[in-house]
Write an enzyme that holds these catalytic residues in place. Sequence first.
Site, PDB file in Angstrom:
ATOM      1  N   PHE A  89      -3.639  -9.429  12.183  1.00  0.00           N
ATOM      2  CA  PHE A  89      -2.181  -9.469  12.021  1.00  0.00           C
ATOM      3  C   PHE A  89      -1.550  -9.902  13.349  1.00  0.00           C
ATOM      4  CE2 PHE A  89       1.935  -7.097  11.376  1.00  0.00           C
ATOM      5  CZ  PHE A  89       2.336  -7.808  10.266  1.00  0.00           C
TER       6      PHE A  89
ATOM      7  N   ASP B 287      -7.784  -1.608  12.404  1.00  0.00           N
ATOM      8  CA  ASP B 287      -6.454  -1.497  11.826  1.00  0.00           C
ATOM      9  C   ASP B 287      -6.630  -1.396  10.311  1.00  0.00           C
ATOM     10  OD1 ASP B 287      -3.892  -1.877  10.745  1.00  0.00           O
ATOM     11  OD2 ASP B 287      -3.261  -3.148  12.413  1.00  0.00           O
TER      12      ASP B 287
ATOM     13  N   TYR C   9       3.536   2.470   4.794  1.00  0.00           N
ATOM     14  CA  TYR C   9       4.545   1.998   3.824  1.00  0.00           C
ATOM     15  C   TYR C   9       4.003   0.975   2.834  1.00  0.00           C
ATOM     16  CZ  TYR C   9       5.206  -1.417   7.681  1.00  0.00           C
ATOM     17  OH  TYR C   9       5.006  -2.327   8.679  1.00  0.00           O
ATOM     18  N   LYS C  10       2.700   0.675   2.909  1.00  0.00           N
ATOM     19  CA  LYS C  10       2.106  -0.270   1.963  1.00  0.00           C
ATOM     20  C   LYS C  10       1.466   0.521   0.816  1.00  0.00           C
ATOM     21  CE  LYS C  10       1.769  -3.583   5.655  1.00  0.00           C
ATOM     22  NZ  LYS C  10       1.058  -3.970   6.864  1.00  0.00           N
TER      23      LYS C  10
ATOM     24  N   ARG D  96       1.064 -14.556  -1.894  1.00  0.00           N
ATOM     25  CA  ARG D  96       0.220 -13.377  -1.819  1.00  0.00           C
ATOM     26  C   ARG D  96       0.600 -12.448  -2.967  1.00  0.00           C
ATOM     27  NH1 ARG D  96       0.116  -9.641   3.522  1.00  0.00           N
ATOM     28  NH2 ARG D  96       2.172  -9.222   2.686  1.00  0.00           N
TER      29      ARG D  96
END
Length: 422
Positions: free
Chosen positions: A128, A207, A232-233, A382
Site C-alpha cells: 500500500f 500489514d 474499518y474494512k 476492484r
Amino acid sequence: MFATPTAEAAQELDARDNLAAFRQRFVIAEPDLIYLDGNSLGRLPQATAVLLDDLVRRQWGQRLIRGWNEGWIDLSARIGGKIAHLIGAQPDEVIVADSTSVNLFKLVVAALRANPKRHKLITDDLNFPSDLYILQGATKLAERPLRLHIVSSPDGVHAPMEELLAAIDDDTALVTLSHTTFKSGYLYDMTAVTQQAHRAGALVLWDLSHSVGAVPVELGKANVDLAVGCTYKHLHGGPGAPAFLYVRRDLQEKLANPISGWMGQQRMFDFGLEYDPAPGLRHFLTGTPPILSLAAIEPGVDLVLEAGMSAVRAKSVQQTEFLITLWQELLAPLGFHLNSPPNPERRGAHISLGHAEGWRINQALIQEMNVIPDFRYPDNLRLGLAPLYTSFAEIWTAVARLHAVIAEKRYEAYSVARQAVT
Ligand SMILES: *Cc1c(COP(=O)(O)O)cnc(C)c1O
C-alpha cells in the site's frame, strides 16, 4: 467448459449459505444497491448504531468523565484482545491505537532501532502506498544509512516471491509487506517469508489491513514478530476507526515506541516528568484513545468472531471463484482482464478486473446501475466481496449490470477526468 451460472444458480447458493443470516445484522439502507466496497469501508452493523447511541447519550452525556473508569480506559486492550482471536495471537499481544500508518511508523522505527547493525529494509511494489511513504519517512529519520529495497512484482498481480526471498540477507533489518495486497488481492505465504527473514536474522512486519476478518491469519503459528492492521474494512469498524498493532510477547519489552506518550507511561497519573514505559504492550499507546470510534469497532469484531474465520474464508473463496467464473464467461469477451490471482490459495476477498475504460465503467456503475465497486488507477475495478453480507445473487446481478454497461456502451456518457476519492 461449464455453462454460465444463472440467476437461479446464484439464488440456490444463497439458500445453502450458512452465513446468509448475518446480512440482517447490518444496516441495509438501500436493498437494491449492490455494495462491493466493503474492503474499503465495511457496512454498519446494526449493533454499532445501538451502541453509539448509548455511548453518546448515556456514557458521555450522563456519565461524563466517570466513563473513563467505567470501561473506556481499558477499551484499547480489550478490543485488541478480541482482534487477537481473529489473527492467531494472544490477547495481550494486540492493542488498538492510532491509524495503520502511524502504527506502522512506530513499529518500523522500533524494529530498526532493535537491529542497529543492519542497513536494509525490504518490501515490494504491491504494498500500500502509505506503507511505502511511512518506510521512506522512517528511513530518513534513522541514525544510520539505510536502504529501502522495493522488490518489483513480475506482473502487478503476483508477489515477486523468489526475488523477495533472495533479497533477504544478513544486512536486512526488517521485511515488511501487506499480507493481502490492496490492488490485486494477492495473498502472501506468511510462514515462508517469515521463516526466511528469521533465518537471515531479520524481523518481519505484516500489514493485515486487507486480511483481518477476510482470511485466516496465524501470527503465533508463523512466529511473526510484528503486525499492524485496519479495522474499518472487513471488521466493519466505521470510517476512520483506529487501527491495531501486534507485537509478539517476547519482543514487547525489547522494543521501544518512538512516539512515547502518557498513555504508555507506567503510572500515568503520577504525572512524573520522566518517561517510564509501561510493561507489556501498553507502551505502544501514545495519546488519549478516540473513544467514540474505538468503541464502534467492537460489534463488527464480534460479528466476525461469531461467524468464525474458517466459515468466513470458505464462503469468501466460494464467492471469488463464482465471480471469476462469471468473469470468464461474460466479461472476458468484453475486454476485462483478471488482475487477481486465479489460484484461490493465493487470493484474498476481493477481485480486480482491468479494463481500458475502467474509470468510465466505474462511474456508469455507480451513477446508473446502483453498483458501488471501487477504482484503483490506472484501469482497475476492484470488487470487494464481504462474506458476512454480500450475497451470490448480488454478485450475479453486479456482473449482469457490468455486462450491460459495456454492451450498451453506457460508459461513453462519462468523463475521463478523475475525482478526489475513488
Ligand atoms: C487500508 C490500508 C491502510 C490504511 O491506513 P490508514 O493509516 O488507516 O489510513 C494501510 N495499509 C494497508 C495495506 C491498507 O490496505
